[in-house]
Structure formats: structure tokens, C-alpha cells
Design a protein around this motif. Structure first.
Motif, PDB file in Angstrom:
ATOM      1  N   THR A 127       0.823  -1.211   0.000  1.00 34.51           N
ATOM      2  CA  THR A 127       0.000   0.000   0.000  1.00 34.51           C
ATOM      3  C   THR A 127       0.857   1.262   0.000  1.00 34.51           C
ATOM      4  OG1 THR A 127      -1.299  -1.299   1.543  1.00 34.51           O
ATOM      5  CG2 THR A 127      -2.102   0.918   1.082  1.00 34.51           C
ATOM      6  N   ARG A 128       1.881   1.288   0.875  1.00 32.77           N
ATOM      7  CA  ARG A 128       2.705   2.503   0.971  1.00 32.77           C
ATOM      8  C   ARG A 128       3.490   2.734  -0.313  1.00 32.77           C
ATOM      9  NH1 ARG A 128       6.045   1.401   6.276  1.00 32.77           N
ATOM     10  NH2 ARG A 128       5.385  -0.733   5.870  1.00 32.77           N
ATOM     11  N   LYS A 420       9.895   0.775   1.031  1.00 32.73           N
ATOM     12  CA  LYS A 420       8.590   0.860   1.709  1.00 32.73           C
ATOM     13  C   LYS A 420       7.653   1.815   0.978  1.00 32.73           C
ATOM     14  CE  LYS A 420      10.143  -1.267   5.557  1.00 32.73           C
ATOM     15  NZ  LYS A 420       9.828  -2.664   5.813  1.00 32.73           N
ATOM     16  N   ASN A 421       8.223   2.938   0.463  1.00 29.35           N
ATOM     17  CA  ASN A 421       7.384   4.037  -0.008  1.00 29.35           C
ATOM     18  C   ASN A 421       7.578   4.310  -1.488  1.00 29.35           C
ATOM     19  OD1 ASN A 421       6.802   4.614   2.788  1.00 29.35           O
ATOM     20  ND2 ASN A 421       8.858   5.495   2.906  1.00 29.35           N
ATOM     21  N   ALA A 425       8.037  10.008  -1.249  1.00 29.70           N
ATOM     22  CA  ALA A 425       8.563  10.092   0.129  1.00 29.70           C
ATOM     23  C   ALA A 425      10.074  10.320   0.068  1.00 29.70           C
ATOM     24  CB  ALA A 425       8.261   8.805   0.876  1.00 29.70           C
ATOM     25  N   ASN A 429      12.574   4.536  -0.505  1.00 32.40           N
ATOM     26  CA  ASN A 429      11.788   4.529  -1.739  1.00 32.40           C
ATOM     27  C   ASN A 429      12.601   3.870  -2.865  1.00 32.40           C
ATOM     28  OD1 ASN A 429      13.598   6.426  -2.848  1.00 32.40           O
ATOM     29  ND2 ASN A 429      12.475   8.119  -1.904  1.00 32.40           N
TER      30      ASN A 429
END
Ligand SMILES: CC(=O)N[C@H]1[C@@H](OP(=O)(O)O)O[C@H](CO)[C@@H](O)[C@@H]1O
Length: 514
Positions: A127-128, A420-421, A425, A429
Motif C-alpha cells: 500500500t505505501r 517501503k514508499n 517520500a 523509496n
């Protein structure tokens, strides 16, 4: 297939009959889909799950006010053989005194005996990161365009080769992959499309973790659509139920696996079946271990490995207070500085005990989220405020049950850069992951004696540490099939000049071989 009447009666027992409130108006297809989703839910377990979720949110079992004082700084030096030590590279005799070298051999030995497996936690939804497909299928923009799954598969092949060469044998590191309803189909398809990255499909075992309904604050399971209950994977600690559901430990036993390296999908630098970590854990007689890096800043979203009354545990970043996370040790560093990188060592025997005895004792963690739902009239609603509870177990919650837990500190720049992002972000990333890998390979190449030229043939300055732009001075990507952790590169690179960008893959390595 049970009848609608049976399912309704079961839901009534669980106090969740509302899940069928639109059933009568559904066309046969969606109705059958809803009933198929509801059928496996055991009424007692469903009712209990919904009650527990509501109660856990209403009365969070937060830490007592005095809890921070119960912690000790986690990393006594004996736990951190690599802190400050230069990771080994190349093949020179001087490494005999290097603790990394001393640990590697026993690790390779266990791998060569087919006693080591890797287990990937890949049920998450990304999701992130903002993708609708499994994270492992993501590629961060490397020159080779490899995905996370491909990098991991190639590291398995290389570690098997290294262990085999050292011990004069052929060996296998089976790859267990825990997926979820969201990731199983696309992951299986992706592996087939890529011919299992040249691994034997018999040695890649995918299995699915359970899903749990999301629940309102007053204990009602949420309908996401008229024909669908809102479900979420049961957290990476769903591993222990999934191991039992799919007889994975029996499969390990059949193969003679004794030690399992469990890791999460998103760390681009992950060392699968790391012989150093395995060697350390085996030599210490550990049944459970965790790799850690020094936490970078108080708000960094990593759990911290620590002890409460002498019992090891991880306190997750979502559950530590900002004040506690900011506490400083006398030397000025963070007091809780042992950042969990979601790399765990377990003996099969320990996993056996967990699935048989301890799993029911694991307390689920409560995540309050915005869960899309249908209102009383059946209109879809995207809530603006959190409205639902998702219950998750965490993989590290078994640490307190270990008889002999060890933590093992590694260097962040060599082993941890999580994806994660999305690139919007600042951190963790695709760009930071790509740079971390390329910076590492550039360092390895310099250490092996390579020099780099720019596009016009001018020699580039050597910059072993990253400049402020974050980009290494030359683009150099080394296939895991050529080097697992920087070893064996001198033979191809020593005293040679390469034009950036440079990809050292198996073909290139063959061409460079003297
Ligand atoms: C439940 C769990 O395993 N959480 C882990 C995991 O966090 P996620 O935000 O769930 O990806 O990975 C982190 C390292 O990337 C680690 O620090 C953290 O403790």
C-alpha cells in the motif's frame, strides 16, 4: 458447499448475521462468491475475533508508565561481532583473524549439508509503495532491470554454489514463500513466466497465510461490498498458523532442513541464507536470532530489539512512544538503537514448538485503518476517518519464547535498504534502494581494484562513500550470480578500467576471466 441457511445460522451464532443483509438482492454469481467467502469462517472463531478486536481497541494494553526503565541497551559487544569490523571481501589470508571469516565456514557447512532454508514473508499489499501487485515484482530501475524477486533468486543460487564449492558437494537452499490471497496468484504466475529464475520449481514452495475480517469499533465484521467481506492478511506473524495449515515444517523435515532464515520481501540488500548470520547463530547454539542495524534516527520506522526484565523482544515502531524512541544512552547515541531489519533465524525445532504450543499465546496487534464499506442502503463509502480495526500478529512476537535468543548487528550500508514508499517520500523509496545497491557494488568494485571512466573516457575520481547527490561516482551493477557479498571480484576487476555504466553479469565475467 453449505447452504445459505446453514451459513446464516452460523453467522447468527457469531453475532455477524448482518454480513448477509444484501444477499437476497444479489445475482447468483456474486451471491455464490459471498457465500464461498463466508463458508470457511468458523462461527466461534469469527465471534471471538470480532469481540477481541473491539475490546483491544477499547482497552489498548499499552505498556505501563514505567516500562522504558525496564529496558537495557540491547547490544553488548558479544552480540555484535561485526560492529566496526570491515566485512570480508576477496580472498586473502589476512581474513583468518576476521570474525566474519570465522563464522562463515560453519554457515557454509550447514548450507552444504542441505540444512538451511530461506523463508520469505511476501503477503503484504504494498500500500505505501502504491502498487497493486506484489512488492517482490517491483524493479527499482537498476541497469539490469532486475526485480526484487530476481535478485533474491540469484542470491540463493550463488550461496548454493559457494557452499557447494567450499565443501565439494552440490546443495539446495529451498525457498519457502508465504503469500496471501492478494499475492499468491500474481507471484506464482510471475515465477512461472520467469522460469523460476532457473531454480528448480520443486525447491520453491509457496503457501498462503490466512485472512481475517476487518471489524468496526463495535465488533461487527465489515462488508466492503454487498458481496464481499473486508478481509486483510493476519500479519507476518500469521506465518506460524500458515506453517501448520500447509504442513510446511513437515516438508522441511523431509528435506532435512534444520535452520530457517526468515526475511521480508522489501530489503534490496537482503543476504539470503547469509552464511555469516547462520554460522553465528549455529555456533552460539541459538534457537532464534535477529539481525539488527544501528537505528538511524528516533522516528525511523523500524522496530527495536531490546529486553524487558531480561526477556528479548521487539517493540514495533508503531507501538513505541516518541519520547522513548528519543531517549539517549550515556554515550549520546539512541538508547534503543538495535533496529530490527526483519531478518530472523529459527531452528526448525523452535518453529515446531511455536506452532504446537506458543502460537495461541501471541497477542494480536491492533491497527486502526480506513476501511471502505457499504452503508445501510448498500452505497459504497470511502471513509475519511479510520473506522475499522485490522488485527495482525507480528513475526517477532515469538522472541520471548526462545531458549537462547541472539541478536546480530550488521552494517546498514551493506545489508539494509528497505523499499517501503513511493518516490514521493524522502526515504526508503525506489531511488534510495537503487542507490544503496549501486553504491555497494561500486564500493565492491573499487575494493577489487577496478577503476572507472566517464562517458568520454576520462578517469572518474574514486568516491568510496556516497557524495551528497547520493549517486555513486560510477554506475556499476554486479550480478548476484557473480558475487554474493563482494567476494571473488579481483579476478575480473583488478587493475582494469571500465566505462560507466558497467554491468558485471555472468557473460561479462566469463569474458573477463584471464
Ligand atoms: C511486524 C514487522 O515485522 N515489522 C518490521 C517490518 O516493518 P513493516 O513496516 O511492517 O514492513 O520491517 C521493518 C524493517 O524494514 C522492521 O523494522 C519492523 O519491525
Amino acid at each position: 458447499m453449505a447452504s445459505e441457511r446453514d451459513i446464516r445460522a452460523r453467522l447468527q451464532r457469531a453475532g455477524q448475521e448482518h454480513l448477509l443483509r444484501f444477499c437476497a438482492e444479489l445475482a447468483p454469481g456474486p451471491r455464490a462468491a459471498l457465500l464461498a467467502q463466508l463458508e470457511p469462517l468458523e462461527p466461534e472463531a469469527l465471534g471471538e475475533h470480532c469481540r477481541r478486536a473491539a475490546a483491544a481497541r477499547a482497552h489498548p494494553s499499552g505498556p505501563p508508565p514505567s516500562w522504558p526503565h525496564a529496558y537495557g541497551l540491547c547490544l553488548p559487544s558479544a552480540w555484535a561481532p561485526r560492529a566496526g569490523a570491515t566485512p570480508s571481501r576477496g580472498g586473502s589470508g589476512r581474513r583468518k583473524a576476521d570474525p566474519v571469516f570465522l563464522l562463515k565456514d560453519p554457515g557454509f557447512h550447514q548450507i552444504a549439508l542441505n540444512k538451511v532454508a530461506v523463508l520469505l514473508l511476501a503477503g503484504g499489499q504494498g500500500t505505501r509503495l502504491g502498487v497493486t501487485y506484489p512488492k517482490g515484482m517491483y524493479q527499482v530501475g537498476l541497469p539490469s532491470q532486475k526485480t526484487l524477486y530476481q535478485l533474491q533468486a540469484e542470491r540463493i543460487r550463488r550461496v548454493e554454489q559457494l557452499a557447494g564449492e567450499r565443501c565439494g558437494t552440490r546443495c539446495t537452499v529451498p525457498w519457502y514463500i508465504m503469500t496471501s490471497e492478494f499475492t499468491l496468484g500474481p507471484t506464482a504466475e510471475f515465477f512461472k513466466e520467469h522460469d523460476f529464475f532457473h531454480l528448480d520449481p520443486n525447491n520453491v514452495v509457496m503457501f498462503e497465510q490466512r485472512m481475517l475480517p476487518a471489524v468496526t469499533f463495535d465488533g461487527r465484521a465489515i462488508l466492503e461490498r454487498k458481496d464481499k467481506v473486508a478481509m486483510a492478511p493476519d500479519g507476518n506473524g500469521g506465518l506460524y498458523c500458515a506453517l501448520a495449515d500447509h504442513q510446511i515444517l513437515e516438508d522441511m523435515e523431509r528435506r532435512g532442513v534444520e535452520f530457517v532464515h526468515v526475511y521480508c520481501v522489501d530489503n534490496i540488500l537482503v543476504r539470503l541464507a547469509d552464511p555469516v548470520f547462520i554460522g553465528f547463530c549455529v555456533l552460539r547454539g541459538a534457537d532464534c536470532g535477529a539481525k539488527v542495524v544501528e537505528k538511524a534516527y528516533p522516528e525511523e520506522p523500524v522496530g527495536v530489539v531490546c529486553q524487558v526484565d531480561g526477556v528479548p523482544q521487539v517493540v514495533e515502531y508503531s507501538e513505541i512512544s516518541p519520547e522513548t524512541a528519543r531517549l539517549r544512552a550515556p554515550g549520546g547515541g539512541l538508547l534503543y538503537n538495535a533496529g530490527n531489519i526483519c531478518n530472523h533465524f529459527f531452528t526448525r525445532d523452535f518453529l515446531q514448538r511455536v506452532t504446537r504450543e506458543f502460537e495461541p499465546l501471541l497477542k494480536p496487534h491492533v491497527a486502526v485503518k480506513k476501511v471502505p464499506y457499504v452503508d445501510e442502503e448498500g452505497n459504497p463509502v470511502k471513509p475519511l476517518k479510520p473506522n475499522g480495526i485490522k488485527m495482525e500478529k507480528f513475526v517477532f512476537d515469538v522472541l520471548p519464547f526462545a531458549r537462547n535468543f541472539v541478536a546480530f548487528q550488521v552494517l546498514r550500508e551493506e545489508e539494509f535498504s528497505p523499499l517501503k514508499n513511493a518516490d514521493s517520500a524522502d526515504r526508503d523509496n525506489p531511488s534510495t534502494a537503487r542507490r544503496a545497491l549501486l553504491a555497494q557494488h561500486y564500493r565492491w568494485a573499487l575494493q577489487a581494484g577496478a577503476r572507472f571512466l566517464g562517458p568520454h573516457g576520462a578517469q572518474l575520481p574514486e568516491q568510496p562513500s556516497l557524495p551528497s547527490s547520493g549517486e555513486p561516482a560510477a554506475v556499476c551493477e554486479i550480478s548476484p550470480l557473480v558475487s554474493y557479498s563482494g567476494e571473488g571480484l579481483e579476478v575480473y576487476l583488478q587493475g582494469r578500467e571500465f566505462r560507466s555504466p558497467f554491468i558485471l553479469d555472468e557473460n561479462q565475467a566469463r569474458a573477463l576471466q584471464p
